[in-house]
Design an enzyme around this catalytic site. Structure first.
Site, PDB file in Angstrom:
ATOM      1  N   PRO A 197      61.487  13.700  40.343  1.00 18.09           N
ATOM      2  CG  PRO A 197      59.267  14.044  39.753  1.00 18.09           C
ATOM      3  CD  PRO A 197      60.124  13.237  40.651  1.00 18.09           C
ATOM      4  CE1 TYR A 210      53.809  24.202  37.848  1.00 23.32           C
ATOM      5  CE2 TYR A 210      54.555  22.156  38.842  1.00 23.32           C
ATOM      6  CZ  TYR A 210      54.798  23.464  38.473  1.00 23.32           C
ATOM      7  OH  TYR A 210      56.007  24.043  38.743  1.00 23.32           O
ATOM      8  NE  ARG A 261      65.961  22.247  47.855  1.00 23.82           N
ATOM      9  CZ  ARG A 261      64.624  22.187  47.922  1.00 23.82           C
ATOM     10  NH1 ARG A 261      64.040  21.067  48.335  1.00 23.82           N
ATOM     11  NH2 ARG A 261      63.883  23.216  47.566  1.00 23.82           N
TER      12      ARG A 261
END
Length: 355
Positions: free
Chosen positions: A23, A181, A323
């Site tokens: 993701p 997070y 990437r």
């Protein structure tokens, strides 16, 4: 036979290979609604040979967005915008999941190419953020500590977003408990200063993550895989450790998770990471516990042979890359070609196969 290009079955879903797309936030949504950019971006990886594509961190509540440009699944409008994207991936014979997320104290921030940095002020579209404790990420606005009702609302929001994701046709649900997070904030003693039953011991710090997992599993049919992404170390003294990550992984499997997606870092700005090819692979191996806990590895895995060796050494069961897929959306087909794996190419691209 290449391990990387052997199928993997989890519950009722069979992934055509083990080279998957991580993701990656695109910061291109409007009011949480994915756009044409997301359609093209995600479908290209399916054409390029990915076995599984996980859509970016997608907020379960408006205040859970990393930035005002994040995708969401807190509304039916967002669900309906995701559905054609899911169909486009399925039409290309790949599977697709979504990462359900809440950014906690790292929410309401500017997107990476904005001229500003840090938290978005309320006057410019920002919002109040929430965390386990009223302790800010360095350089960001101070969050409000979640109370019991707030935690209940978060758990319910993950479940409702999971329902919408399934209605949109997603094959896999991933719960985001990494990269600093909200759920990671609860897991780490560097962000969680609570003295109630959600703070202190590892069992307490893991409680909200496991509550979310239980809620998502409860609304998911038995044939739907549920993944959990964790940061297996904070790369900072006194933080969450690989040994704790292995324990959380074990608990997560007991609570219905099917695979632990192992990453690292993101909790504090003063982290110190030694970055190099495959630098997070040993963490996946630690959490995997000799094969007891299914894991995926991620982190500067950029070559076919490198990915193959990670699996051959039994450090992980699957590979996520980020990437490299951005550099080459056909990384999967290229990797198969380099390893000599016999895979089905889209007929439109068949002339590219070396014979």
């Amino acid at each position: 036979m290449s391990i990387l290009f052997s199928p993997l079955t989890i519950r009722s879903r069979t992934f055509r290979n083990r080279l998957w797309v991580s993701p990656m936030c695109m910061y291109s949504a409007r009011d949480g609604v994915p756009q044409e950019w997301h359609h093209t971006h995600l479908a290209q990886f399916a054409s390029g040979g990915a076995g599984l594509i996980i859509a970016e961190a997608t907020a379960v509540l408006p205040e859970g967005r990393i930035s005002p440009r994040d995708t969401g699944l807190w509304s039916d409008q967002q669900r309906d915008a995701w559905a054609p994207i899911v169909r486009a991936v399925h039409d290309r014979d790949a599977l697709i999941g979504v990462q359900l997320a809440h950014a906690g104290r790292k929410a309401s921030t500017w997107w990476p190419w904005a001229p500003q940095r840090g938290s978005v002020p309320h006057a410019e579209g920002g919002w109040t953020t929430f965390a386990p404790s009223a302790v800010a990420f360095e350089g960001y606005a101070e969050p409000t500590a979640l109370d019991a009702a707030g935690m209940d609302a978060v758990v319910a929001a993950f479940a409702e977003s999971a329902r919408r994701a399934l209605d949109a046709g997603f094959d896999v649900l991933e719960i985001h408990a990494a990269h600093g997070y909200l759920l990671h904030q609860f897991l780490s003693p560097l962000a969680n200063m609570r003295d109630d039953d959600h703070g202190g011991s590892l069992e307490n710090r893991a409680r909200l993550t496991l509550r979310v997992l239980d809620a998502v599993r409860a609304v998911s049919p038995d044939d739907i895989p549920v993944f959990l992404r964790i940061s297996a170390t904070d790369h900072a003294e006194g933080g969450f450790t690989p040994e704790e990550a292995a324990q959380v992984g074990e608990w997560a499997i007991d609570h219905g998770a099917d695979l632990i997606d192992v990453s690292s870092g993101g909790l504090v700005a003063h982290q110190r990471i030694s970055v190099g090819p495959g630098y997070q692979v040993p963490l996946a191996g630690t959490v995997r516990q000799g094969g007891r806990i299914p894991t995926s590895a991620v982190g500067l895995i950029t070559a076919a042979e490198q990915a193959e060796q990670v699996l051959a050494q039994e450090s992980a069961d699957a590979i996520f890359a980020g990437r490299e897929w951005l550099r080459d959306p056909h990384f999967g087909l290229r990797a198969a070609h380099e390893l000599g794996a016999d895979v089905a190419w889209p007929p439109q691209y068949a002339r590219a196969v070396w014979r």
